[in-house]
Write an enzyme that holds these catalytic residues in place. Sequence first.
Site, PDB file in Angstrom:
ATOM      1  N   GLU A 211      39.655  35.813 -16.416  1.00 62.22           N
ATOM      2  CA  GLU A 211      39.690  35.746 -17.875  1.00 62.22           C
ATOM      3  C   GLU A 211      41.003  35.131 -18.364  1.00 62.22           C
ATOM      4  OE1 GLU A 211      39.290  39.004 -21.552  1.00 62.22           O
ATOM      5  OE2 GLU A 211      39.613  39.674 -19.490  1.00 62.22           O
TER       6      GLU A 211
ATOM      7  N   LYS B 247      33.235  35.729 -25.479  1.00 63.53           N
ATOM      8  CA  LYS B 247      33.189  37.161 -25.164  1.00 63.53           C
ATOM      9  C   LYS B 247      32.610  37.946 -26.338  1.00 63.53           C
ATOM     10  CE  LYS B 247      36.423  40.711 -23.403  1.00 63.53           C
ATOM     11  NZ  LYS B 247      37.847  40.918 -23.007  1.00 63.53           N
TER      12      LYS B 247
ATOM     13  N   CYS C  64      34.817  40.420 -18.847  1.00 64.04           N
ATOM     14  CA  CYS C  64      35.482  41.718 -18.787  1.00 64.04           C
ATOM     15  C   CYS C  64      34.808  42.833 -19.585  1.00 64.04           C
ATOM     16  CB  CYS C  64      36.951  41.570 -19.181  1.00 64.04           C
ATOM     17  SG  CYS C  64      38.015  42.835 -18.398  1.00 64.04           S
TER      18      CYS C  64
ATOM     19  N   LYS D  18      42.073  53.359 -11.223  1.00 60.89           N
ATOM     20  CA  LYS D  18      41.267  52.305 -11.846  1.00 60.89           C
ATOM     21  C   LYS D  18      40.412  51.546 -10.826  1.00 60.89           C
ATOM     22  CE  LYS D  18      40.202  49.648 -15.457  1.00 60.89           C
ATOM     23  NZ  LYS D  18      41.283  48.981 -16.223  1.00 60.89           N
TER      24      LYS D  18
ATOM     25  N   ILE E 100      66.805  61.004  -5.922  1.00 55.10           N
ATOM     26  CA  ILE E 100      65.477  60.542  -5.517  1.00 55.10           C
ATOM     27  C   ILE E 100      65.007  59.338  -6.331  1.00 55.10           C
ATOM     28  CG2 ILE E 100      64.316  62.230  -7.010  1.00 55.10           C
ATOM     29  CD1 ILE E 100      63.071  61.035  -3.577  1.00 55.10           C
TER      30      ILE E 100
ATOM     31  N   GLU F 137      61.399  62.309 -17.252  1.00 52.12           N
ATOM     32  CA  GLU F 137      62.684  62.282 -17.953  1.00 52.12           C
ATOM     33  C   GLU F 137      62.593  61.508 -19.258  1.00 52.12           C
ATOM     34  OE1 GLU F 137      65.411  62.421 -13.871  1.00 52.12           O
ATOM     35  OE2 GLU F 137      65.175  60.549 -14.997  1.00 52.12           O
TER      36      GLU F 137
END
Length: 543
Positions: free
Chosen positions: A45, A113, A149, A181, A295, A402
């Site tokens: 697309e 579309k 789509c 997904k 981390i 955070e």
Amino acid sequence: MQDLTLVMAQLDPLVGDIPGNADRAIEAVREARIEHGADIVVFPELFLSGYPPEDLLLRPSMETRLREARSRMAAKMSRDVLVIIGYPGRREGLSYNLAGLLYNGEWIGEYAKQALPNYQVFDERRYFATGERSLVVEHKGAKLGILICEDLWYGEPVRLARDDGADILITLNASPYHLDKPSERLSLLEARAAEVSLPLVYVNTIGGQDELVFDGGSACVDAEGQPRVVAPYWQAGLMPVQFVREAGRWVPQEGEIEPLEEPEESLYCALVSGVRDYVNKSGFQGVVLGLSGGIDSALTLAIAVDALGPQRVHAVMMPYRYTADMSQEDAAEQARLLGVHYEVLPIEPMVDAFMTALADTFAGTERDTTEENLQSRCRGVLLMAISNKKGLMVLTTGNKSEMAVGYATLYGDMAGGFNALKDVYKSWVYRLARWRNTQSLAVPERVIARPPSAELAPDQKDTDSLPDYDALDAILVRYIEGDMSAEAIIEAGFEREDVYQVVKLVDRNEYKRRQAPVGVRVTPRGFGRDRRYPIVNAWQPGE
């Protein structure tokens, strides 16, 4: 026996590079013809403009550039191949999301579309008018129904193409990734094909564009909805699908079927792809980041190295008096493991200089988070100076947990150009670090095992002022992804005090998130395009 070779061109266009994208298409068709004997080549697309072009679609020269590119494609494209490619276009005063069909130097058809998504990251109704009819084109005995789509997700355009005589459905896509997904998408393909008893070819784009990332996974399913070909995820390329005419129907033959990835691998690849394309498409030489021994920065460093290679990654440890020896040791060890350029720049002289300058202004006040934020801002100044001098983009390292509750410092650890972990909850940061270490050691085990701390004050731990991250993330997922009220979250079994603390922090810190760098979107509700809350408001979070 009739047969037909369709090639799915799972490629990575560059938004705005219309001539370059046209060249990519011309070369892909040439290769598909030579390597696979292609009869049909299908592109994603809006391939010619790149996806999503956003307000570039409002530029007056867009249509002129597209016309020139399509003219050149007609002149240079390999003959005897039907090319189906996506692009925007203005027709009779309206703009459409189009699929164009090119054959032997002539544009023989266009499909507009019909279903325009206007939710989550999509806002196509801002730009496009709705198509009103299906398009079925015959090529070498096959009647091809063209879709784009959202037509597939909506469903009605699929049925219209079937009713108009299509015997193979072809859909052009730019389907952004988020966790889970790929499996959702494959389930949809299987259901839609079985619903209309037609084989379906699904061609998806790949690569990163700003905060969006596309995983590929182009596929063909048969009329019963069974996968016959599934292209690799996170890998550009040309994937052939062979059709054979049997008993009056076109039947796709079994080819390569890429298995679905485990969630950790899929998410990690999304982050690597997003960082790689953002840095490379923006033209940066590489990246610089603060490596704290914690981390988040450790995982970010591993992602950066996997995306760009160690020679393009510069890590900087910036210790202060509260930085633990083990943090400095672990940062140095990880830099050595991954082979990046590494240096240590102590910030104590800078902090002391600022505190001296502010001594009169701060006289009579107690020490608080101001002094902690000053440490972070000194680090931000150093990283931005390196960025300016060496042409390196600053990668910030804050995670979604955070960012949600505002545990980040404006103009400090939020200063930078891109954040790989912006949409990754803290609990997933640990999962990804552990998964990455199953491939090869990239994050020192002690970094994963030790309690998280910003190290901005003596013996500081994140849990001093927040619920533990498993509880925090569970609340955040319900509040951010699920739009649940505070009371509904409490009814789900969480502590009232924790819930109200968290939701108030989320609401209060919208102003910070608006000033944060963009980052890879990997959940269905990322901060940015997905979640648009007013900064100034009097909404109460209870009910």
